[in-house]
Structures are given as C-alpha cells and as structure tokens.
Design an enzyme around this catalytic site. Structure first.
Site, PDB file in Angstrom:
ATOM      1  N   ASP A 143       0.866  -1.171   0.000  1.00  0.00           N
ATOM      2  CA  ASP A 143       0.000   0.000   0.000  1.00  0.00           C
ATOM      3  C   ASP A 143       0.903   1.222   0.000  1.00  0.00           C
ATOM      4  O   ASP A 143       1.624   1.471   0.980  1.00  0.00           O
ATOM      5  CB  ASP A 143      -0.884  -0.029   1.244  1.00  0.00           C
ATOM      6  CG  ASP A 143      -1.871   1.120   1.325  1.00  0.00           C
ATOM      7  OD1 ASP A 143      -1.686   2.112   0.586  1.00  0.00           O
ATOM      8  OD2 ASP A 143      -2.812   1.040   2.142  1.00  0.00           O
ATOM      9  N   VAL A 144       0.896   1.995  -1.072  1.00  0.00           N
ATOM     10  CA  VAL A 144       1.837   3.106  -1.189  1.00  0.00           C
ATOM     11  C   VAL A 144       1.556   4.224  -0.203  1.00  0.00           C
ATOM     12  O   VAL A 144       2.389   5.117  -0.010  1.00  0.00           O
ATOM     13  CB  VAL A 144       1.879   3.678  -2.630  1.00  0.00           C
ATOM     14  CG1 VAL A 144       2.357   2.627  -3.614  1.00  0.00           C
ATOM     15  CG2 VAL A 144       0.534   4.269  -3.031  1.00  0.00           C
ATOM     16  N   ASN A 169       1.876   5.590 -10.186  1.00  0.00           N
ATOM     17  CA  ASN A 169       0.570   5.518 -10.849  1.00  0.00           C
ATOM     18  C   ASN A 169      -0.584   5.252  -9.901  1.00  0.00           C
ATOM     19  O   ASN A 169      -1.718   5.624 -10.201  1.00  0.00           O
ATOM     20  CB  ASN A 169       0.617   4.420 -11.919  1.00  0.00           C
ATOM     21  CG  ASN A 169      -0.756   4.084 -12.462  1.00  0.00           C
ATOM     22  OD1 ASN A 169      -1.376   4.871 -13.171  1.00  0.00           O
ATOM     23  ND2 ASN A 169      -1.262   2.905 -12.095  1.00  0.00           N
ATOM     24  N   SER A 224      -3.042  14.133 -13.970  1.00  0.00           N
ATOM     25  CA  SER A 224      -4.336  14.110 -14.649  1.00  0.00           C
ATOM     26  C   SER A 224      -4.597  15.489 -15.231  1.00  0.00           C
ATOM     27  O   SER A 224      -4.032  16.487 -14.755  1.00  0.00           O
ATOM     28  CB  SER A 224      -5.437  13.758 -13.646  1.00  0.00           C
ATOM     29  OG  SER A 224      -6.725  13.924 -14.192  1.00  0.00           O
ATOM     30  N   SER A 253      -7.094  16.749 -14.476  1.00  0.00           N
ATOM     31  CA  SER A 253      -7.693  17.286 -13.249  1.00  0.00           C
ATOM     32  C   SER A 253      -6.657  17.915 -12.337  1.00  0.00           C
ATOM     33  O   SER A 253      -7.025  18.555 -11.343  1.00  0.00           O
ATOM     34  CB  SER A 253      -8.446  16.180 -12.503  1.00  0.00           C
ATOM     35  OG  SER A 253      -9.506  15.681 -13.289  1.00  0.00           O
ATOM     36  N   TYR A 297      -9.920  15.279  -5.499  1.00  0.00           N
ATOM     37  CA  TYR A 297      -9.031  14.718  -6.529  1.00  0.00           C
ATOM     38  C   TYR A 297      -8.235  15.832  -7.212  1.00  0.00           C
ATOM     39  O   TYR A 297      -7.031  15.694  -7.456  1.00  0.00           O
ATOM     40  CB  TYR A 297      -9.873  13.953  -7.538  1.00  0.00           C
ATOM     41  CG  TYR A 297      -9.107  13.196  -8.593  1.00  0.00           C
ATOM     42  CD1 TYR A 297      -8.339  12.081  -8.275  1.00  0.00           C
ATOM     43  CD2 TYR A 297      -9.181  13.577  -9.938  1.00  0.00           C
ATOM     44  CE1 TYR A 297      -7.657  11.372  -9.252  1.00  0.00           C
ATOM     45  CE2 TYR A 297      -8.509  12.873 -10.924  1.00  0.00           C
ATOM     46  CZ  TYR A 297      -7.749  11.779 -10.575  1.00  0.00           C
ATOM     47  OH  TYR A 297      -7.076  11.082 -11.552  1.00  0.00           O
ATOM     48  N   LYS A 350      -4.150  15.913  -7.351  1.00  0.00           N
ATOM     49  CA  LYS A 350      -3.442  15.878  -8.626  1.00  0.00           C
ATOM     50  C   LYS A 350      -2.769  17.219  -8.930  1.00  0.00           C
ATOM     51  O   LYS A 350      -1.709  17.252  -9.564  1.00  0.00           O
ATOM     52  CB  LYS A 350      -4.396  15.481  -9.751  1.00  0.00           C
ATOM     53  CG  LYS A 350      -4.852  14.035  -9.674  1.00  0.00           C
ATOM     54  CD  LYS A 350      -3.677  13.056  -9.727  1.00  0.00           C
ATOM     55  CE  LYS A 350      -4.150  11.613  -9.833  1.00  0.00           C
ATOM     56  NZ  LYS A 350      -3.011  10.649  -9.888  1.00  0.00           N
ATOM     57  N   THR A 359     -10.681   2.478 -17.582  1.00  0.00           N
ATOM     58  CA  THR A 359     -10.079   1.645 -16.546  1.00  0.00           C
ATOM     59  C   THR A 359     -11.167   1.234 -15.557  1.00  0.00           C
ATOM     60  O   THR A 359     -12.295   1.730 -15.595  1.00  0.00           O
ATOM     61  CB  THR A 359      -8.977   2.411 -15.768  1.00  0.00           C
ATOM     62  OG1 THR A 359      -9.593   3.458 -14.994  1.00  0.00           O
ATOM     63  CG2 THR A 359      -7.948   3.015 -16.706  1.00  0.00           C
TER      64      THR A 359
END
Length: 254
Positions: A61-62, A88, A139, A141, A152, A156, A187
């Site tokens: 888990d990053v 990623n 992104s 975004s 988000y 980002k 995805t």
C-alpha cells in the site's frame, strides 16, 4: 524496440488500467518490472504473462511508508538497482466538499499524494545512482478544476507542481522527473462514468479525437518519457487527453 534492456522499472498500481498497460509495455521492451499494488491476485494475473526472470510481484500500500521502504529494498535486493519509478497508484472519490467525507479526503491524499511522496523519497538515492527518472501519473484534473471532484483536483494539482519542483531539485543529479496528465481513460476506476451513456456522449463531444483513452494510449507516452528518447525532457506535465486541453472552454458553436 528494446529501449529498456537491463533497466529496472517500478510501476505502482500495476494490477489494472494504466499501471498494467505500462508494466506490459516496459516488459515487452526488455525491462525488469516490479509490479506494485494492494491486491496480490491482480498483480499475479499480470505477472503470469511476463518473463518470470524479469518480473517481481510486491504487494504494498503506497500510502504506508514502511511498506514502500520494504518494496524498494526488495527491488534492490532482487535486481541490484532502480532506473525508473512510475507513480501511478491512486483513487478518485467524487462529491462536493459538503457531500464527500473527511475519510474520502484522507483516502485520496494518502494514495494519490502521500504515495507519490513516499515512493519518490524511498527511491531517490537509487535513481541518483542510476541517473534514472520518475514519471508521475497526474491528470488533466491536476491542470484545471472539475465539478464535484475538488479532493481529486487538490491531490493531482499537488502532484503536478511536485513534479516541477523535483525536476528542478534533481536535474543536476541526472534524474529527470515528468508527469503524464490523462483525460478520461477506460479503466476499472472510471467504470461508473463509462456506463453512463449520456455522460460519455458529453465527453466525446468535448474531446477533439472523439473518444476516451485506452490504457495503452497513456502507457506509450509513459514509456517515451522514461526512455532516452526523452533525455532532454524534464519538469513537464504532458496532457495525454485527445486534445481536451486545447480548448479554451467555450462550447462548440457550429
């Protein structure tokens, strides 16, 4: 092409989507690939198609620093060095600030931002030693705002500027740092959007190329940025968006 012979490349979020496509692309071009993610079954499904002598599966888990440090140590123990880090892994909760929860905020910040920081911090001395590079998956975004996605957007947006600063700090170390900024990509993470036909029609109207991206569309640009073909490219946040950000935002008039 075998642009990545003898290179060791870590890909987080490698169990599906852009991460999976990137891992497959790097492996096809000769790299040893470390598949990182929280769900081992997904990673092993990807690894089953890759050369075992050049593939390492490591579930982590990053958002957890200790797990990231263990993953980097395992990579160096297996392959001896690190040449490329692809950050990623991420999540994308939606909702206005008065609708989404504090837990949603912590989830996106810990995965999408802390994860990039932890992986970069743990890998940087190895990348300096190899004169390697980092590709962050930001992104569109992270370049502009969206309705109902402020959490988000914040994460980002931070990744976008973190990319620039890292490139400045480590250019003289021989380490390049870039980011890709995809628009809507097909995805698992975007499946709910893809199932909404009316929403997809609006996306197709706004994207000049008229479609959502496939993961391979993004992976090919990640591979370019990681390769020596991009040896004089650093500090770039590259839209991979079918022309979406070419617009000034005004509606189509004819």
């Amino acid at each position: 092409m075998n642009r990545f012979d003898n290179k060791v490349i870590i890909v987080t979020g490698a169990g599906s989507g852009i991460g999976e496509a990137s891992a497959r692309r790097f492996s096809a071009e000769g790299a040893a690939v470390v598949l990182v993610g929280r769900t081992r079954d997904k990673l092993e499904r990807v690894a089953a198609d890759l050369p075992s002598e050049r593939t390492l599966v490591h579930d982590a888990d990053v958002s957890q620093l200790a797990q990231v440090e263990t993953m980097i140590a395992a990579t160096v123990s297996r392959f001896g060095h690190v040449d490329v880090l692809v950050n990623n892994a991420g999540v994308a909760p939606t909702g206005r600030i008065d609708e989404a929860s504090v837990e949603d905020w912590r989830s996106v910040m810990s995965s999408d931002l802390d994860g990039v920081f932890y992986c970069t911090r743990a890998a940087i001395r190895h990348l300096i030693a190899s004169r390697g590079n980092i590709i962050n998956v930001s992104s569109v975004s992270g370049l502009g705002g969206d309705w109902g996605m402020s959490f988000y957007n914040a994460a980002k947006g931070a990744v976008t500027n973190f990319t620039r600063s890292l490139a400045m700090d480590h250019g003289r170390d021989g380490v390049r740092v870039n980011a890709v900024c995809p628009s809507l990509t097909i995805t698992d993470l975007t499946q709910d959007m893809l199932d909404d036909k009316a929403l997809m029609a609006r996306f197709e109207e706004r994207i000049p190329l008229g479609r959502a991206a496939q993961p391979d569309d993004i992976a090919s640009v990640i591979a370019f940025l990681a390769s020596d073909d991009a040896r004089f490219v650093t500090g770039v946040n590259l839209p991979v968006d079918g022309g979406l950000t070419a617009s000034n935002g005004q509606p189509k008039q004819a």
